[in-house]
Design an enzyme around this catalytic site. Structure first.
Site, PDB file in Angstrom:
ATOM      1  N   TYR A  76      95.578  12.807  39.299  1.00 16.52           N
ATOM      2  CA  TYR A  76      94.854  11.638  38.763  1.00 16.52           C
ATOM      3  C   TYR A  76      93.413  11.992  38.436  1.00 16.52           C
ATOM      4  CZ  TYR A  76      93.478   6.875  37.878  1.00 16.52           C
ATOM      5  OH  TYR A  76      93.018   5.741  37.258  1.00 16.52           O
ATOM      6  N   PHE A 128      84.472   4.700   7.446  1.00 17.64           N
ATOM      7  CA  PHE A 128      85.878   4.887   7.793  1.00 17.64           C
ATOM      8  C   PHE A 128      86.341   3.621   8.510  1.00 17.64           C
ATOM      9  CE2 PHE A 128      89.505   6.088  10.383  1.00 17.64           C
ATOM     10  CZ  PHE A 128      90.331   6.528   9.369  1.00 17.64           C
ATOM     11  N   THR A 129      87.608   3.255   8.317  1.00 13.09           N
ATOM     12  CA  THR A 129      88.120   1.952   8.774  1.00 13.09           C
ATOM     13  C   THR A 129      87.821   1.674  10.252  1.00 13.09           C
ATOM     14  OG1 THR A 129      90.241   3.023   9.148  1.00 13.09           O
ATOM     15  CG2 THR A 129      89.970   1.871   7.057  1.00 13.09           C
ATOM     16  N   ASP A 219      81.315  12.235  13.012  1.00 16.40           N
ATOM     17  CA  ASP A 219      82.754  12.006  13.132  1.00 16.40           C
ATOM     18  C   ASP A 219      83.371  13.360  12.823  1.00 16.40           C
ATOM     19  OD1 ASP A 219      85.425  11.535  12.765  1.00 16.40           O
ATOM     20  OD2 ASP A 219      85.140   9.604  11.770  1.00 16.40           O
ATOM     21  N   LYS A 262      93.931  15.096  14.276  1.00 12.78           N
ATOM     22  CA  LYS A 262      93.716  15.756  12.983  1.00 12.78           C
ATOM     23  C   LYS A 262      93.456  17.242  13.236  1.00 12.78           C
ATOM     24  CE  LYS A 262      93.347  11.329  11.787  1.00 12.78           C
ATOM     25  NZ  LYS A 262      92.221  10.486  12.049  1.00 12.78           N
ATOM     26  N   ARG A 386      94.590   3.536  -0.254  1.00 16.66           N
ATOM     27  CA  ARG A 386      93.198   3.603   0.180  1.00 16.66           C
ATOM     28  C   ARG A 386      92.377   2.962  -0.938  1.00 16.66           C
ATOM     29  NH1 ARG A 386      93.165   3.178   5.051  1.00 16.66           N
ATOM     30  NH2 ARG A 386      93.070   4.936   6.447  1.00 16.66           N
ATOM     31  N   PHE A 452      95.322  -3.406   6.439  1.00 13.87           N
ATOM     32  CA  PHE A 452      96.253  -2.500   5.747  1.00 13.87           C
ATOM     33  C   PHE A 452      97.425  -2.083   6.625  1.00 13.87           C
ATOM     34  CE2 PHE A 452      94.767   1.362   7.877  1.00 13.87           C
ATOM     35  CZ  PHE A 452      93.496   0.984   8.284  1.00 13.87           C
TER      36      PHE A 452
HETATM   37  C1  LIG Z   1      91.731   9.182  12.123  1.00 12.25           C
HETATM   38  C2  LIG Z   1      90.287   9.041  11.987  1.00 12.25           C
HETATM   39  C3  LIG Z   1      89.538   8.383  12.951  1.00 12.25           C
HETATM   40  C4  LIG Z   1      90.162   7.637  14.128  1.00 12.25           C
HETATM   41  O1  LIG Z   1      90.882   8.475  14.955  1.00 12.25           O
HETATM   42  P1  LIG Z   1      92.235   7.975  15.698  1.00 12.25           P
HETATM   43  O2  LIG Z   1      92.621   9.168  16.506  1.00 12.25           O
HETATM   44  O3  LIG Z   1      93.223   7.625  14.632  1.00 12.25           O
HETATM   45  O4  LIG Z   1      91.883   6.816  16.534  1.00 12.25           O
HETATM   46  C5  LIG Z   1      88.171   8.351  12.790  1.00 12.25           C
HETATM   47  N1  LIG Z   1      87.575   8.923  11.738  1.00 12.25           N
HETATM   48  C6  LIG Z   1      88.267   9.556  10.776  1.00 12.25           C
HETATM   49  C7  LIG Z   1      87.549  10.191   9.626  1.00 12.25           C
HETATM   50  C8  LIG Z   1      89.647   9.636  10.864  1.00 12.25           C
HETATM   51  O5  LIG Z   1      90.321  10.233   9.890  1.00 12.25           O
END
Ligand SMILES: *Cc1c(COP(=O)(O)O)cnc(C)c1O
Length: 461
Positions: A76, A128-129, A219, A262, A386, A452
């Site tokens: 843990y 970004f969303t 980011d 990613k 998009r 979306f």
């Molecule tokens: C995917 C993404 C995020 C968010 O990450 P999650 O792991 O999906 O929560 C933030 N910024 C960018 C540019 C992304 O492509």
């Protein structure tokens, strides 16, 4: 073979395990897209042949990562796999403190909560969303400070993710530096088409921010792709390794949020990394509320091990150069077929310009949403919108009208071969040939945030 100049870089891996898939019939596809309310996010994966919805969490892990899963320390607290993850982030990115989270948005939530006060402004190189959603939920107003070229799908600027320093300065002059907790800098810029930021620009932004005591938060979701573009395009970096470039990039940041799904080459995971001890303490106080102990943050030990190993594999030139070549291959084939796409071809995806596909469909009848549905109907290939649907509505309830109205064909890491991309080109070509017969869509259901993901539509007759 060093002198052999290949047309495109062959795979730097061989296939050890396969996952069978099949092409659904035309009738199955027609039924499936209706059931999904013309939203490709709502299709069942079983009804999809080639899945280019996203490169997020859809990566193929290596034998080394799978082996790492077996070494999960599921204590843990104080898991050794967290130590490995922390070491990897320190070694590759150079940050002192690492807060693991279940994925990127978990880190965005914590960063927004510890840094933003209501009434603040957060400048960014295009939104970004999920990033903007967390900033707004914490009470900030987002301001786009990306260069104008980024909003023009035809412009071939090599670093379309760059910040316009004059726009940033104008915001500082307008609202004052004390109302700007940090600059949110994406490397690469997903919404601009996977476009990179140059090292010179990262440095200039950091210098300007430091002058006013404003922090810079990356980011870092696709930082490895950004590093490879710098190596390929920015004079002085051609002989540097991806790791050297990453270290210099992150030297111009005070922290970062990362989606491991990613460039971490895993299926789940993420982190927040920081240099400031006080901020780190605030982050650990929140991570226990939203994610878990600061030594797992929503991930299992094995997940952290796979991510630590994935970060190293991604920082390898052969991996990332092959990835960029796969994307470039798809983009160039589409261009040869006369299909309108965003240029230059980005790092993780090829973006179709839906405005030029369907000039007869107004933006508030959702041309990109319809194009994604049409590509699926033609082929079983899943892509995503998009454009105006992703952009959402402002505080007054009006649509944001983004300049870019795009469909994204996103390439998962190490999953598909060049032959798959030939099939995708034929699929898009079929949609292009039928473009005059296609009409727009209207909402049947619209959710209040991040619409979306779950919105439903029907065709306008
Ligand atoms: C995917 C993404 C995020 C968010 O990450 P999650 O792991 O999906 O929560 C933030 N910024 C960018 C540019 C992304 O492509």
């Amino acid at each position: 073979m060093d002198s052999y100049k290949y047309k495109y870089r062959p795979e730097p891996y061989r296939i050890k395990m396969v996952e069978p898939m099949r092409i659904p019939t035309r009738e199955q596809r027609e039924e499936a897209i209706k059931r999904a309310g013309y939203n490709t996010f709502l299709l069942n994966s079983e009804d999809v042949y080639i899945d280019l919805l996203t490169d997020s969490g859809t990566n193929a892990m290596s034998d080394n990562q799978w082996a790492g899963l077996m070494l999960g320390d599921e204590a843990y607290a104080g898991s050794k796999n967290f130590k490995h993850l922390e070491e990897a982030v320190r070694d590759l990115y150079g940050f002192k403190y690492v807060v693991p989270t279940h994925q990127g948005r978990g880190a965005e939530n914590i960063l927004s909560k510890i840094m933003i006060k209501p009434g603040d402004y957060v400048p960014g190189n295009m939104y970004f969303t999920t990033t903007r959603a967390h900033q707004e939920l914490a009470g900030a107003t987002f301001r786009d400070v990306i260069i104008d070229e980024a909003h023009d799908p035809e412009n071939e600027h090599p670093f379309k993710g760059n910040v316009d320093l004059a726009k940033l300065q104008a915001l500082i002059d307008e609202v004052g530096p004390e109302r700007i907790p940090y600059i949110s800098l994406a490397v690469t810029v997903n919404m601009a088409g996977g476009q990179p930021v140059s090292m010179a620009n990262l440095k200039a932004v950091y210098e300007l921010a430091q002058k006013y005591g404003i922090k810079v938060m990356f980011d870092a979701t696709r930082c490895v792709e950004n590093a490879c573009f710098i190596k390929h395009r920015e004079p002085g970096y051609e002989n540097k390794t991806i790791r050297e470039i990453l270290r210099e990039m992150f030297s111009y940041a005070d922290g970062c949020t990362m989606s491991g799904k990613k460039d971490g080459i895993v299926n789940i995971g993420g982190f927040l990394a920081l240099n400031d001890q006080e901020l780190y303490q605030k982050a650990t106080a929140l991570v226990v509320v939203y994610e878990g102990m600061p030594s797992y943050g929503g991930m299992s030990g094995r997940d952290m091990e796979a991510l630590a190993r994935g970060l190293y594999e991604a920082a390898d030139y052969d991996f990332v150069a092959h990835r960029l070549d796969q994307v470039r291959y798809l983009g160039e084939k589409l261009l040869e077929a006369g299909i309108p796409i965003v240029k230059p071809i980005g790092g993780h995806a090829v973006f179709l310009d839906a405005r030029r596909f369907y000039p007869h469909i107004p933006q508030d009848e959702f041309p990109a949403q319809m194009l994604a549905a049409q590509i699926y109907l033609e082929s079983g290939v899943r892509t995503m919108e998009r454009g105006i649907i992703s952009a959402g509505r402002d505080a007054q309830g009006n649509h944001y009208y983004p300049k870019l109205e795009l469909v994204r064909l996103t390439i998962p890491r190490r999953v598909y071969t060049y032959a798959h991309f030939d099939y995708v080109v034929d699929a898009v070509q079929a949609a292009w040939n039928n473009r005059q017969n296609v009409k727009g869509l209207r909402f049947v259901y619209e959710p209040p945030v991040l619409r979306f993901f779950t919105a439903r539509f029907e065709p306008i007759q």
